[in-house]
Design a protein around this motif. Sequence first.
Motif, mmCIF file in Angstrom:
data_model
loop_
_atom_site.group_PDB
_atom_site.id
_atom_site.type_symbol
_atom_site.label_atom_id
_atom_site.label_comp_id
_atom_site.label_asym_id
_atom_site.label_seq_id
_atom_site.Cartn_x
_atom_site.Cartn_y
_atom_site.Cartn_z
ATOM 1 N N UNK A 666 0.895 -1.111 -0.106
ATOM 2 C CA UNK A 666 -0.053 0.104 0.154
ATOM 3 C C UNK A 666 0.738 1.200 0.129
ATOM 4 N N UNK A 667 0.429 2.183 -0.808
ATOM 5 C CA UNK A 667 1.415 3.481 -0.965
ATOM 6 C C UNK A 667 0.282 4.412 -0.981
ATOM 7 N N UNK A 668 0.611 5.602 -0.173
ATOM 8 C CA UNK A 668 -0.350 6.804 -0.111
ATOM 9 C C UNK A 668 0.296 8.031 -0.382
ATOM 10 N N UNK A 669 -0.417 9.202 -0.641
ATOM 11 C CA UNK A 669 0.327 10.541 -0.611
ATOM 12 C C UNK A 669 -0.723 11.575 -0.517
ATOM 13 N N UNK A 670 -0.689 12.263 0.755
ATOM 14 C CA UNK A 670 -1.436 13.189 1.423
ATOM 15 C C UNK A 670 -0.901 14.407 1.411
ATOM 16 N N UNK A 671 -1.558 15.319 0.674
ATOM 17 C CA UNK A 671 -1.015 16.761 0.570
ATOM 18 C C UNK A 671 -2.052 17.766 1.149
ATOM 19 N N UNK A 672 -1.757 18.818 1.770
ATOM 20 C CA UNK A 672 -2.620 19.793 2.246
ATOM 21 C C UNK A 672 -1.923 21.041 2.141
ATOM 22 N N UNK A 673 -3.327 21.787 1.702
ATOM 23 C CA UNK A 673 -3.053 23.219 1.346
ATOM 24 C C UNK A 673 -3.854 24.082 2.448
ATOM 25 N N UNK A 674 -3.074 24.690 3.235
ATOM 26 C CA UNK A 674 -4.027 25.466 4.365
ATOM 27 C C UNK A 674 -4.479 26.908 3.730
ATOM 28 N N UNK A 675 -5.773 27.302 4.421
ATOM 29 C CA UNK A 675 -6.270 28.714 4.166
ATOM 30 C C UNK A 675 -6.795 28.657 2.707
ATOM 31 N N UNK A 676 -7.465 27.738 2.480
ATOM 32 C CA UNK A 676 -8.176 27.788 1.004
ATOM 33 C C UNK A 676 -9.858 27.855 1.497
ATOM 34 N N UNK A 677 -10.247 29.048 0.951
ATOM 35 C CA UNK A 677 -11.511 29.379 1.561
ATOM 36 C C UNK A 677 -11.933 29.187 2.956
ATOM 37 N N UNK A 678 -10.962 29.673 3.532
ATOM 38 C CA UNK A 678 -11.117 29.508 5.113
ATOM 39 C C UNK A 678 -11.076 28.131 5.631
ATOM 40 N N UNK A 679 -10.512 27.166 4.962
ATOM 41 C CA UNK A 679 -10.410 25.952 5.312
ATOM 42 C C UNK A 679 -8.991 25.216 5.104
ATOM 43 N N UNK A 680 -9.169 23.818 4.986
ATOM 44 C CA UNK A 680 -7.795 23.235 4.510
ATOM 45 C C UNK A 680 -8.176 22.360 3.312
ATOM 46 N N UNK A 681 -7.422 22.544 2.142
ATOM 47 C CA UNK A 681 -7.560 21.688 1.158
ATOM 48 C C UNK A 681 -6.776 20.632 1.070
ATOM 49 N N UNK A 682 -7.175 19.225 1.039
ATOM 50 C CA UNK A 682 -6.548 17.932 1.128
ATOM 51 C C UNK A 682 -6.835 17.191 -0.216
ATOM 52 N N UNK A 683 -5.385 16.768 -0.621
ATOM 53 C CA UNK A 683 -5.370 15.760 -1.822
ATOM 54 C C UNK A 683 -5.107 14.313 -1.246
ATOM 55 N N UNK A 684 -5.600 13.411 -1.654
ATOM 56 C CA UNK A 684 -5.186 12.075 -1.181
ATOM 57 C C UNK A 684 -5.253 10.848 -2.305
ATOM 58 N N UNK A 685 -4.128 10.379 -2.576
ATOM 59 C CA UNK A 685 -3.984 9.329 -3.437
ATOM 60 C C UNK A 685 -3.530 7.954 -3.154
ATOM 61 N N UNK A 686 -3.953 6.877 -3.014
ATOM 62 C CA UNK A 686 -3.629 5.535 -2.468
ATOM 63 C C UNK A 686 -3.806 4.637 -3.391
ATOM 64 N N UNK A 687 -2.857 3.788 -3.294
ATOM 65 C CA UNK A 687 -2.550 2.649 -4.474
ATOM 66 C C UNK A 687 -2.250 1.320 -3.620
ATOM 67 N N UNK A 688 -3.079 0.151 -3.926
ATOM 68 C CA UNK A 688 -2.906 -0.948 -3.300
ATOM 69 C C UNK A 688 -2.548 -2.060 -4.389
ATOM 70 N N UNK A 689 -1.652 -3.012 -4.063
ATOM 71 C CA UNK A 689 -1.202 -4.098 -5.074
ATOM 72 C C UNK A 689 -1.173 -5.390 -4.236
ATOM 73 N N UNK A 690 -1.820 -6.368 -4.679
ATOM 74 C CA UNK A 690 -1.809 -7.799 -4.118
ATOM 75 C C UNK A 690 -1.516 -8.777 -5.089
ATOM 76 N N UNK A 691 -0.644 -9.577 -4.822
ATOM 77 C CA UNK A 691 -0.234 -10.710 -5.684
ATOM 78 C C UNK A 691 -1.020 -12.105 -5.673
ATOM 79 N N UNK A 692 -1.110 -12.829 -6.434
ATOM 80 C CA UNK A 692 -1.927 -13.868 -6.862
ATOM 81 C C UNK A 692 -2.014 -14.874 -5.496
ATOM 82 N N UNK A 693 -3.106 -15.450 -5.181
ATOM 83 C CA UNK A 693 -3.155 -16.314 -4.018
ATOM 84 C C UNK A 693 -3.957 -17.396 -4.216
ATOM 85 N N UNK A 694 -3.941 -18.469 -3.402
ATOM 86 C CA UNK A 694 -4.468 -19.928 -3.630
ATOM 87 C C UNK A 694 -5.813 -19.670 -2.757
ATOM 88 N N UNK A 695 -6.794 -20.267 -3.192
ATOM 89 C CA UNK A 695 -8.066 -20.696 -2.392
ATOM 90 C C UNK A 695 -8.522 -22.138 -2.784
#
Length: 769
Positions: A666-695
């Motif tokens: 799992x990889x994730x990036x979280x970036x915040x820009x303060x004081x946008x319209x009086x609040x906090x602007x947050x960007x989040x991108x997350x990536x998940x990778x799983x290999x094959x498995x038996x059932x």
Amino acid sequence: MLAASTVAIAASVPAFANADVADQPQAASVERGADDIVVTARRKEESIQSVPVAVQAFSSETLIKLNVHDTKDLQRLVPGVVFNGSGSELNTTFTIRGQGRAVVGTISPSVQSYVNEVALPNWGAVIPTYDVANVQVLKGPQGTLFGRNTTGGAVLVYSQAPQYDFGGYASATLGDYSWHEVEGAINAPLVQEKVALRVAGQYRKRDGYIRAGVLGQPDGQGLNSRAFRVSLLVEPVDGVKNTTVYDYFWSDTAEVQTPTELSNGVTLDTLPFPPAAIPFFKPIIQGILDRQKAVGPYVYFSDLVQRAHAQIQGLTNTTELNLGDFNVKNIFGYRKSRISNISNTTASEYNFTGCYLCAHADDQISDELQVSTSALQDTMSILLGGFYLRNKPKGVNALGLAFTTAKNLTIDEMRAGGVMMDQQDDSSTKAIFLSIGQKLDSVLPGLKLNLSGRYTWDQSSTCADGRAGTATPYSSFESCIASPTSSTPKSKFKKFTWSAGLDYQATPDLFFYGVARTGYRAGGANTPILGASLQPYQTFAPQTVTDFEIGVKADYSIAGARARTNISAYASKYKSLQLSASGIPPGIDGDTDPLNDPTFASLNLNVGSAVARGVEIDGFITPIENLRLSYAGSYFYGKIDYAPIGIGAIDTSNPRFNYAPSTSVTLAADYSVPDVLGGDLNFNVNWYRISNFRVDRAQNAGYNLLNASVELGNIAGSGLTVQLFGQNLTNRAYYLNPNSTGNFPGYQTWTAGAPRMYGVRATYRFGGN
């Protein structure tokens, strides 16, 4: 990997070779802030960076940013964890480090889910995702300190507790497939510093994303649920605290599967049908697979209207007493599950197998008592406790099954040619445990010895009766055992398990630990009374594990960038490993009597011994202000040494563990820009990778998932937050929840994961929230 990372971390952290950890200057510690999450992995509140357990924890804010909307979303947050539910998410289980639970039968879990420290039952283990305080995932054998004895881990969920400030929130979500969702909570102090009340609820509705290929059938995998929770906090006098929580959940959906390919080891010339019939069924099976391949995984074909209906209630009461040098805590839980499913497990108009009635009605009570104190001038901590759990059938617990080769049958026609298999299971587990922690500062400042032991008693009594499908299912355990045709296999098991470890707080920001421990999972009985050739598999023995784990947890700085790295490495050895053999052809015992065939074509077996080892890592780095890069990964290696198995339902040529991918990231990036319209602007991108498995006899291909969100928080200080989110942005087709993965009817069926979806969520928070 562990050694190299430890050296790098140690080189980055200031050394305090001779100083007592408790006396080290605070300025030397890396500022943790919101990252210093408090966890309860050892039944007390501790910093996640100073607990000798491999654990990942997530606050409610993190769950929202990472688009966690339901139980299965937790899988992509914690590498090495796999969610499965036998087609129905009402029968949920997590697999950690290759340890999970068979989704058919009375087998005990290897990973136990808890809500507010109460163990959830096997059926109806619905984990709430609204008004949640935090979620903690513990890896490795648990039980000497935590509820039920397990060999794989535990998932802990805590709802928001009542507070003495008025406040709350309201949230609405709109998205693809007519997705609309509303949730909220209100918190009110009734008597300041004495009584507080919190009420929360959620309503969810979304059309299914798997379209029906047969006219008149509903689309599958939609959402249709409602839930609410009432929590009352009472603190009448100093030192006395009581919290009562009532929760309710209702759901009604269509959960469906699609065929993917032939099971491992099966060809069209070796289909599990009578040899004379194989030429007839070859074009049918090939046609089913070809048609599904042509339309893709988001269309299903069934003549049976499928349904998953649940009504679940729970009551939790936690009492905490501070009696001077002693602290007493009692956790009482009551769970009531009423579940009824209709499932076409072969995912076609041909009714090779089908469950026209899958009913589960159970009441569960549990109680855990803990007494903690200190000794030897507060250098020793002591925790003594006991645990009790009783699961008792309280209604219809039966499987109405059809094993036919006819097409487009009604339920009445399936019932006429099918079998009714009642399975009423009355089970209990009892345990006592003791844990001692001893500071060894006289030997080495910051060093601590941890010892714990637990004795567990498990017993079960399972009433089973196979009858003609036209029979009425028994309404109680008592009515089942009163039947002259029923059987009641009983089993009793007991086991002592222990844990011994050392941990070392080298600096305020560098923590090492090592632990050796054992774990145990009870055995049980297969149902009904099996035919003569299957009698050796009527019962199965307990599974045990001996586990060793070492780890390091570090907060540090690199060129002014704040960072964290947690690493654990483990090795486990299993005896009497339990596996589920599914897809067993009817009549395999050769007596032509369908009433003594294994329930739902499955048997739980002891298949031999096994070894497993792996490495897990998680952490983050903040290279620049307001940018946080998070990572987590796991590597798993496991090998099963099969004992001779006289039934061909287990693929013994494959030594891999079930639900155990070799790698996940799992990889994730979280970036915040303060004081946008009086609040906090947050960007989040997350990536998940799983290999094959038996059932079992199936193989699940690996896949990637990419999610993202843009959030503007607390706009103009108003308390209003708006989030735009996207799930599975690359529209990757992937599969969850295998159902018929054995060699009957010869092909695998899975549930496709959700395709690309977009949505917007608006949340308004007010008062003390």
